[in-house]
Design a protein around this motif. Structure first.
Motif, PDB file in Angstrom:
ATOM      1  N   ASP A  83      28.832 -72.995  28.282  1.00 54.12           N
ATOM      2  CA  ASP A  83      28.965 -73.421  26.711  1.00 54.12           C
ATOM      3  C   ASP A  83      27.474 -73.058  26.298  1.00 54.12           C
ATOM      4  OD1 ASP A  83      28.215 -75.519  27.723  1.00 54.12           O
ATOM      5  OD2 ASP A  83      28.831 -76.780  26.093  1.00 54.12           O
ATOM      6  N   ILE A  84      26.549 -73.075  27.179  1.00 53.32           N
ATOM      7  CA  ILE A  84      25.135 -72.807  26.574  1.00 53.32           C
ATOM      8  C   ILE A  84      24.891 -71.625  25.649  1.00 53.32           C
ATOM      9  CG2 ILE A  84      22.797 -71.984  27.606  1.00 53.32           C
ATOM     10  CD1 ILE A  84      23.503 -74.909  28.360  1.00 53.32           C
ATOM     11  N   PRO A  85      25.367 -70.382  25.924  1.00 53.97           N
ATOM     12  CA  PRO A  85      25.311 -69.397  24.801  1.00 53.97           C
ATOM     13  C   PRO A  85      25.673 -70.058  23.586  1.00 53.97           C
ATOM     14  CG  PRO A  85      26.114 -68.616  26.561  1.00 53.97           C
ATOM     15  CD  PRO A  85      26.217 -69.927  27.026  1.00 53.97           C
ATOM     16  N   ARG A  86      26.866 -70.542  23.344  1.00 52.84           N
ATOM     17  CA  ARG A  86      27.105 -70.932  22.194  1.00 52.84           C
ATOM     18  C   ARG A  86      26.276 -71.816  21.299  1.00 52.84           C
ATOM     19  NH1 ARG A  86      29.791 -75.561  21.261  1.00 52.84           N
ATOM     20  NH2 ARG A  86      30.620 -75.608  23.497  1.00 52.84           N
ATOM     21  N   ARG A  87      25.951 -72.746  22.302  1.00 49.32           N
ATOM     22  CA  ARG A  87      24.870 -74.019  21.859  1.00 49.32           C
ATOM     23  C   ARG A  87      23.671 -73.326  21.585  1.00 49.32           C
ATOM     24  NH1 ARG A  87      24.527 -77.801  26.318  1.00 49.32           N
ATOM     25  NH2 ARG A  87      23.006 -78.744  24.823  1.00 49.32           N
ATOM     26  N   ALA A  88      23.067 -72.291  22.329  1.00 50.11           N
ATOM     27  CA  ALA A  88      21.711 -71.773  21.846  1.00 50.11           C
ATOM     28  C   ALA A  88      21.732 -70.942  20.467  1.00 50.11           C
ATOM     29  CB  ALA A  88      21.370 -70.588  23.104  1.00 50.11           C
ATOM     30  N   LYS A  89      22.983 -70.396  20.186  1.00 47.99           N
ATOM     31  CA  LYS A  89      23.183 -69.788  18.950  1.00 47.99           C
ATOM     32  C   LYS A  89      23.041 -70.344  17.870  1.00 47.99           C
ATOM     33  CE  LYS A  89      27.315 -68.883  17.482  1.00 47.99           C
ATOM     34  NZ  LYS A  89      28.638 -68.502  17.451  1.00 47.99           N
ATOM     35  N   ASN A  90      23.197 -71.836  17.973  1.00 51.48           N
ATOM     36  CA  ASN A  90      23.143 -72.989  16.835  1.00 51.48           C
ATOM     37  C   ASN A  90      21.917 -73.722  17.256  1.00 51.48           C
ATOM     38  OD1 ASN A  90      25.445 -72.018  15.357  1.00 51.48           O
ATOM     39  ND2 ASN A  90      26.697 -73.297  17.059  1.00 51.48           N
ATOM     40  N   PHE A  91      20.998 -73.189  18.088  1.00 50.81           N
ATOM     41  CA  PHE A  91      19.609 -73.840  18.323  1.00 50.81           C
ATOM     42  C   PHE A  91      19.635 -75.237  18.744  1.00 50.81           C
ATOM     43  CE2 PHE A  91      18.900 -70.789  14.685  1.00 50.81           C
ATOM     44  CZ  PHE A  91      18.058 -69.789  15.272  1.00 50.81           C
ATOM     45  N   PHE A  92      20.889 -75.615  19.611  1.00 49.86           N
ATOM     46  CA  PHE A  92      20.887 -76.848  20.251  1.00 49.86           C
ATOM     47  C   PHE A  92      21.150 -77.999  19.408  1.00 49.86           C
ATOM     48  CE2 PHE A  92      19.317 -73.733  23.364  1.00 49.86           C
ATOM     49  CZ  PHE A  92      20.195 -73.934  24.236  1.00 49.86           C
ATOM     50  N   ARG A  93      21.456 -77.700  18.255  1.00 53.39           N
ATOM     51  CA  ARG A  93      21.664 -78.917  17.483  1.00 53.39           C
ATOM     52  C   ARG A  93      22.757 -79.766  17.895  1.00 53.39           C
ATOM     53  NH1 ARG A  93      24.877 -75.542  12.643  1.00 53.39           N
ATOM     54  NH2 ARG A  93      26.822 -75.493  13.798  1.00 53.39           N
ATOM     55  N   ALA A  94      22.504 -81.021  17.623  1.00 56.89           N
ATOM     56  CA  ALA A  94      23.339 -82.225  18.089  1.00 56.89           C
ATOM     57  C   ALA A  94      23.435 -83.226  17.179  1.00 56.89           C
ATOM     58  CB  ALA A  94      23.021 -82.659  19.341  1.00 56.89           C
ATOM     59  N   GLY A  95      24.528 -84.121  16.960  1.00 59.35           N
ATOM     60  CA  GLY A  95      24.686 -85.150  15.894  1.00 59.35           C
ATOM     61  C   GLY A  95      24.903 -85.031  14.704  1.00 59.35           C
ATOM     62  N   THR A  96      25.128 -83.602  14.141  1.00 57.69           N
ATOM     63  CA  THR A  96      25.252 -83.017  12.655  1.00 57.69           C
ATOM     64  C   THR A  96      26.754 -82.581  12.670  1.00 57.69           C
ATOM     65  OG1 THR A  96      24.691 -80.713  13.519  1.00 57.69           O
ATOM     66  CG2 THR A  96      22.959 -82.062  12.575  1.00 57.69           C
ATOM     67  N   GLN A  97      27.186 -82.615  11.349  1.00 59.75           N
ATOM     68  CA  GLN A  97      28.323 -82.375  10.958  1.00 59.75           C
ATOM     69  C   GLN A  97      28.410 -81.217  10.205  1.00 59.75           C
ATOM     70  OE1 GLN A  97      30.643 -85.857   9.940  1.00 59.75           O
ATOM     71  NE2 GLN A  97      32.818 -84.847   9.935  1.00 59.75           N
ATOM     72  N   ALA A  98      29.362 -80.224  10.267  1.00 56.71           N
ATOM     73  CA  ALA A  98      29.257 -78.891   9.513  1.00 56.71           C
ATOM     74  C   ALA A  98      29.875 -79.535   7.904  1.00 56.71           C
ATOM     75  CB  ALA A  98      30.352 -78.168  10.077  1.00 56.71           C
ATOM     76  N   LYS A  99      29.279 -78.852   6.850  1.00 56.12           N
ATOM     77  CA  LYS A  99      29.657 -79.107   5.699  1.00 56.12           C
ATOM     78  C   LYS A  99      30.963 -78.414   5.102  1.00 56.12           C
ATOM     79  CE  LYS A  99      24.877 -78.924   4.169  1.00 56.12           C
ATOM     80  NZ  LYS A  99      23.745 -78.396   3.588  1.00 56.12           N
ATOM     81  N   PRO A 100      31.813 -79.286   4.290  1.00 56.49           N
ATOM     82  CA  PRO A 100      33.005 -78.485   4.159  1.00 56.49           C
ATOM     83  C   PRO A 100      33.099 -77.252   3.492  1.00 56.49           C
ATOM     84  CG  PRO A 100      32.836 -80.821   3.369  1.00 56.49           C
ATOM     85  CD  PRO A 100      31.495 -80.220   3.793  1.00 56.49           C
ATOM     86  N   VAL A 101      33.992 -76.389   3.633  1.00 56.67           N
ATOM     87  CA  VAL A 101      33.883 -75.008   3.290  1.00 56.67           C
ATOM     88  C   VAL A 101      34.160 -75.026   1.749  1.00 56.67           C
ATOM     89  CG1 VAL A 101      35.195 -72.759   3.468  1.00 56.67           C
ATOM     90  CG2 VAL A 101      34.884 -74.413   5.495  1.00 56.67           C
ATOM     91  N   ALA A 102      35.104 -75.952   1.112  1.00 59.12           N
ATOM     92  CA  ALA A 102      35.148 -75.939  -0.348  1.00 59.12           C
ATOM     93  C   ALA A 102      34.040 -76.363  -0.971  1.00 59.12           C
ATOM     94  CB  ALA A 102      36.142 -77.106  -0.539  1.00 59.12           C
ATOM     95  N   ALA A 103      33.011 -77.044  -0.376  1.00 56.94           N
ATOM     96  CA  ALA A 103      31.739 -77.356  -0.972  1.00 56.94           C
ATOM     97  C   ALA A 103      30.761 -76.181  -1.164  1.00 56.94           C
ATOM     98  CB  ALA A 103      30.920 -78.468  -0.511  1.00 56.94           C
ATOM     99  N   LYS A 104      30.951 -75.253  -0.176  1.00 55.47           N
ATOM    100  CA  LYS A 104      30.096 -73.966  -0.266  1.00 55.47           C
ATOM    101  C   LYS A 104      30.650 -73.087  -1.409  1.00 55.47           C
ATOM    102  CE  LYS A 104      28.777 -74.092   4.630  1.00 55.47           C
ATOM    103  NZ  LYS A 104      28.907 -73.367   6.001  1.00 55.47           N
ATOM    104  N   ALA A 105      31.998 -72.790  -1.475  1.00 54.35           N
ATOM    105  CA  ALA A 105      32.781 -72.118  -2.451  1.00 54.35           C
ATOM    106  C   ALA A 105      32.257 -72.503  -3.994  1.00 54.35           C
ATOM    107  CB  ALA A 105      34.213 -72.202  -2.178  1.00 54.35           C
ATOM    108  N   ALA A 106      32.180 -73.674  -4.045  1.00 53.96           N
ATOM    109  CA  ALA A 106      31.894 -74.262  -5.446  1.00 53.96           C
ATOM    110  C   ALA A 106      30.500 -73.960  -6.057  1.00 53.96           C
ATOM    111  CB  ALA A 106      31.931 -75.837  -5.421  1.00 53.96           C
TER     112      ALA A 106
END
Length: 107
Positions: A83-106
């Motif tokens: 799972d290192i390539p997937r984590r590297a793609k997101n710059f090894f972020r940890a402890g964060t939560q993705a923003k809801p998709v509905a909030a982005k569309a608004a």
């Protein structure tokens, strides 16, 4: 003419050093290695002929490129590295939560 009981080769007059010599060999020199699992652990020498255990580094030589290929990274589970390539793609972020998709569309 050959005498009975001699090896069947032209000009051969003596017993061979081949098949007959292999009869008395019944003791095992090698057992199973705890690191690589092969039957290469020398029982008297206490060393694996395949991986070099108990040496800290794995035994390998440049003249054995096919042997290297069989035991290199990627031939096993890669439980951590998978799972290192997937984590590297997101710059090894940890402890964060993705923003809801509905909030982005608004926006």
């Amino acid at each position: 003419p050959l005498r009975p009981g001699t090896h069947n080769q032209p000009g051969s007059r003596e017993m061979t050093k081949g098949t007959q010599s292999f009869g008395p060999r019944q003791n095992k020199t090698h057992g199973l290695c705890v690191r690589c699992g092969r039957r290469s652990w020398h029982i008297q020498g206490k060393k694996c002929a395949s991986c070099g255990y108990p040496a800290a580094k794995m035994r390998n030589f440049n003249w054995g490129s096919k042997a290297k290929r069989r035991r290199t990274t990627g031939t096993g589970r890669m439980k951590y590295l998978a799972d290192i390539p997937r984590r590297a793609k997101n710059f090894f972020r940890a402890g964060t939560q993705a923003k809801p998709v509905a909030a982005k569309a608004a926006k």
